[in-house]
Enzyme design. Sequence first.
Site, PDB file in Angstrom:
ATOM      1  CD  GLN A  92      38.660  40.235  17.198  1.00 29.27           C
ATOM      2  OE1 GLN A  92      38.406  39.180  17.793  1.00 29.27           O
ATOM      3  NE2 GLN A  92      37.558  40.687  16.567  1.00 29.27           N
ATOM      4  CG  HIS A 139      42.248  37.305  21.073  1.00 30.89           C
ATOM      5  ND1 HIS A 139      41.055  38.189  21.464  1.00 30.89           N
ATOM      6  CD2 HIS A 139      42.078  36.594  19.978  1.00 30.89           C
ATOM      7  CE1 HIS A 139      40.303  38.093  20.172  1.00 30.89           C
ATOM      8  NE2 HIS A 139      40.583  37.142  19.371  1.00 30.89           N
ATOM      9  CD  GLU A 173      39.970  33.723  17.759  1.00 35.54           C
ATOM     10  OE1 GLU A 173      39.898  34.114  16.665  1.00 35.54           O
ATOM     11  OE2 GLU A 173      39.751  34.136  18.964  1.00 35.54           O
ATOM     12  CG  HIS A 188      42.427  37.492  14.361  1.00 35.88           C
ATOM     13  ND1 HIS A 188      43.263  37.779  15.482  1.00 35.88           N
ATOM     14  CD2 HIS A 188      41.289  37.138  14.578  1.00 35.88           C
ATOM     15  CE1 HIS A 188      42.264  37.316  16.587  1.00 35.88           C
ATOM     16  NE2 HIS A 188      41.083  37.091  16.213  1.00 35.88           N
ATOM     17  NE  ARG A 219      35.834  44.683  19.268  1.00 38.94           N
ATOM     18  CZ  ARG A 219      35.292  44.425  20.702  1.00 38.94           C
ATOM     19  NH1 ARG A 219      35.863  45.103  21.800  1.00 38.94           N
ATOM     20  NH2 ARG A 219      34.711  43.558  20.851  1.00 38.94           N
TER      21      ARG A 219
END
Length: 457
Positions: free
Chosen positions: A119, A121, A156, A296, A315
Amino acid sequence: MTSLTPPSVHGDALAELYLLDGPVRDYAWGSAELLAELQGRDASGEPEAELWLGSHPGAPSVVHHLGASVPLNTLLAAAPAEALGGCLAAGIDASGDPHSPQLPFLVKLLAAAAPLSIQAHPTVNQAQQGWDAENARGTALDSPERCYKDRNHKPEMLIAITEFSALCGFRDPRDAAGTFRRLGELQELSADVLTAVTEFSQRLEAGDLSGVFTALLDPEGPWADDTDNRTFATRLLTALCHPDNTDLVATDASLSTAVEIAAHHPDDPGVLVSMLMNRVNLSPGEAIFLGAGVVHAYLSGLGLETMASSDNVLRGGLTPKHINVTELQRVVDFTPTTDPRVHPASRGESEDGARVETFPVPVNDFIVTGIHLAPQSTFHLHDAGPRILVCTAGEVRLEASEQSLDLTPGQAAFAPASTRALALADRSAGGAVSTQKPHNAEHPTTLFVIGCPSASR
C-alpha cells in the site's frame, strides 16, 4: 489492573486523564496472540490486528466521562479548546468538514501474523482531490471500491515492540533486475512466463520501475487475469516454492521473502511486487518512517504505529480488497529508498535515572517521545497540548494535580490540553507485567507519549 482516582469534574469540565478503550480491528492478517501477550491476558482465539487509540471517526476510542461511555471524537468536539488547545486536525471528519475539532494523529498497536497489503498513502493535496472525485462520482463512503475515507494525508511511523519485519520503498531497479534474472533460472518454469520475467529484468535494468510495477498489477494483464484459471503469477510462484528451487531461492534474500509471503498469498501478483521492494527487519525499540507515496507492507510482528489521523489507503497487492491501479500509480513515489529507519535523539536522563528519547519525523502532525523509567523513578512531563500515552512494558502511574491512573502494557490514556503537567512514576516492582521483555533491564517500564509538535515547542 487499572486504578483510577475519581477526578474533580464540575459541570462539563474535562477530567485530567482518561483511560482509552480502543476498538480492536479483526483483520485476517492479525495475530491471535501478540496483543494478548502484551496485555498479559488470555488470547481470544480470533485475529486481533490493530488496537486503535484516537479520535478518528472511523473507529474512535471510548472514554468514561461523567458516568457515561463517550466516543473520544464526541468529547473533543464538545470541548475543543479545553481538550485540544491549538492542536487541531483538519479534514478528517467523515462529512469532509475541514475544521473538524479532532486530534491530528492516530495511534495503533499493530499485531501482524501475516503480511498486510502492499500500500501507499496520498499527500494532503492528493487526498483532497481523491475525496472530491469520489464524492462527485457518488462512491459511498462505505463502498469497498472507495479509496479516500477522508481528506487527510497519512504519514506514519512504526516503533517495534517485538522483532518486526516490513517491506519499505523500492529497491534500486538494477538490483531488482538481478532478482528477476534469477527467476529465469527456476526449474519447472513455463516458456511464456520465462519470456515475461526476462522482459521485466531488461526493463528494470533500464530503470523502468514504474512500468514493471504497473504491469504486474494490471487486472487485465497475464499476471492477474484469471481467465485461464492459472495466472502467470500462480505459475511462477508454484515454481518458486518448488523444493527443486530451494538452493536458488537461498541465494537471493528477495526470493526468500517472496517464498515467505507466497505461503499466505500463493496466487497474488503482489508477491512479485515484493521483489521490487526493500526488506527491513527491526529489533525492539527501532523505528521506521513512511512518508506520502512510499510503497510498503508490514510482514510480521508487534509495533506501535503513529500516523496522521487518516484512513486513506491505496492498495497494490496481497489483499482481496479493491485495488485501483490507476490511482495507486498517481500516488506512489517510484524513487528508490535507502534506509527508512528513524534514529531517536536522546534527551538524556533525569536525576533519578529515567531515559528520554524523541523520534524525529519530517511532519507536523505528531511527535513521539519514548520514556524509559528506571526502577522507582519518576519523570515530570511539562509538554503542552493533548497527549496519548501508551505503556508497552512494566507499569506506570500517571499523576496529574488531582487524578492518577495506572497503566500496564497495552493500555493507553488521553490527557487533554488542559492537563498541563504530569508525573510518570515506575510501578513495575509490584505491578502486573506483560510477557514482553523490556528493551533494557535497567529501565523496566516504557511509555510512549504522542503529542503535537506545535504544542510542544
